[in-house]
Design a protein around this motif. Sequence first.
Motif, short mmCIF file in Angstrom:
data_model
loop_
_atom_site.label_atom_id
_atom_site.label_comp_id
_atom_site.label_asym_id
_atom_site.label_seq_id
_atom_site.Cartn_x
_atom_site.Cartn_y
_atom_site.Cartn_z
N VAL A 1 2.98 16.94 24.24
CA VAL A 1 3.24 16.51 22.86
C VAL A 1 4.43 17.25 22.24
CG1 VAL A 1 0.88 15.76 22.43
CG2 VAL A 1 1.51 18.14 21.97
N GLY A 2 5.15 18.02 23.07
CA GLY A 2 6.37 18.66 22.58
C GLY A 2 6.18 19.99 21.90
N VAL A 3 5.06 20.66 22.14
CA VAL A 3 4.81 21.98 21.56
C VAL A 3 5.27 23.05 22.53
CG1 VAL A 3 3.03 23.62 20.82
CG2 VAL A 3 2.88 21.21 20.13
N GLU A 4 6.12 23.96 22.06
CA GLU A 4 6.56 25.09 22.89
C GLU A 4 5.51 26.19 22.84
OE1 GLU A 4 10.89 26.10 22.80
OE2 GLU A 4 10.84 24.85 20.99
N TRP A 5 5.23 26.80 23.95
CA TRP A 5 4.20 27.81 24.04
C TRP A 5 4.62 28.91 25.00
CZ3 TRP A 5 2.41 28.49 29.00
CH2 TRP A 5 2.67 27.45 29.89
N THR A 6 3.97 30.05 24.88
CA THR A 6 4.18 31.16 25.80
C THR A 6 2.82 31.74 26.17
OG1 THR A 6 4.41 32.74 23.97
CG2 THR A 6 6.44 31.77 24.84
N THR A 7 2.80 32.52 27.23
CA THR A 7 1.58 33.20 27.67
C THR A 7 1.66 34.68 27.30
OG1 THR A 7 1.24 31.68 29.52
CG2 THR A 7 0.15 33.82 29.64
N LEU A 8 0.62 35.17 26.67
CA LEU A 8 0.53 36.58 26.33
C LEU A 8 -0.63 37.20 27.09
CD1 LEU A 8 1.08 36.58 22.45
CD2 LEU A 8 2.76 36.96 24.25
N ALA A 9 -0.40 38.37 27.64
CA ALA A 9 -1.43 39.02 28.45
C ALA A 9 -2.30 39.92 27.59
CB ALA A 9 -0.79 39.84 29.55
N ARG A 10 -3.59 39.95 27.94
CA ARG A 10 -4.51 40.93 27.36
C ARG A 10 -4.70 41.99 28.44
NH1 ARG A 10 -10.41 38.87 26.12
NH2 ARG A 10 -9.36 37.71 24.43
N GLY A 11 -3.97 43.09 28.28
CA GLY A 11 -3.90 44.05 29.36
C GLY A 11 -3.09 43.44 30.48
#
Length: 259
Positions: free
Chosen positions: A224-234
């Motif tokens: 749907v055109g949403v930019e996202w990133t992955t963030l680590a927990r630890g």
Amino acid sequence: MTEYSPSVRHDAVMLMRRGVPNREVAELLGVPRGTVGWWRHQDRKQRGEVFTQPTDCPECTGREFDHAAYAYLLGLYLGDGHIISKPKQHHLSIFCADAWPGLIDEAEAAIRTVMALPSVKRRQKNGCAEVKSYTKHWTCMFPQHGPGKKHDRLIALEPWQQQIVDEYTWKFIRGLFHSDGCRITNWTTRMVAGARKRYEYPRYFFTNKSDDIRKLCSDALTAVGVEWTTLARGSDPFNISVARRASIALMDAHVGPKY
């Protein structure tokens, strides 16, 4: 244990054979519903009648159902839902925090829209409400059900489910973020005209331990055109983050904060 006359039992059986529900029979005759249910069971047994629980399961009956409501419910299930399926116990549970009464109402409405026939109840727990729907047929609608925790097993959509997600992607995303997501306000500081000022900005998070479920979420966001990133927990990449202004605007328009 209260004894009832044969005439009362006879009247109850005759009413039930005419299709009157147990609840109404119990109210009319002043007899507990459990007793009425036992009389119905005994009557069927004596007549050799095999009882089949009625169902409006779309998979089993082939009936049309609300795909938009299902896409939302699928997101809720993959996040904070589970199914109990045992020989004598079958139900779908969606867990919703007490802080979001609107979400509790939406979860119940989605369940009733997809399958109206099963009974639905709310069970209050510590800090949350468990919305429960009683039927073994939820395993038909959510074939991802299986033993153990969802993040310990493969989670993949069936072709018919993927088709619904492709058609109602935003509904699916909304269900995911209403279950295991949130909209928060982050802040940072920056120098402006020689002075450090506080700067606030919104951000959406989706947090789930299942690599497969996070992939379903990120694929839907990309679609749907949403930019996202992955963030680590630890060292674990449990979080999907949406922070770009244009993407936040899309999420606000189609998902919004919990309520």
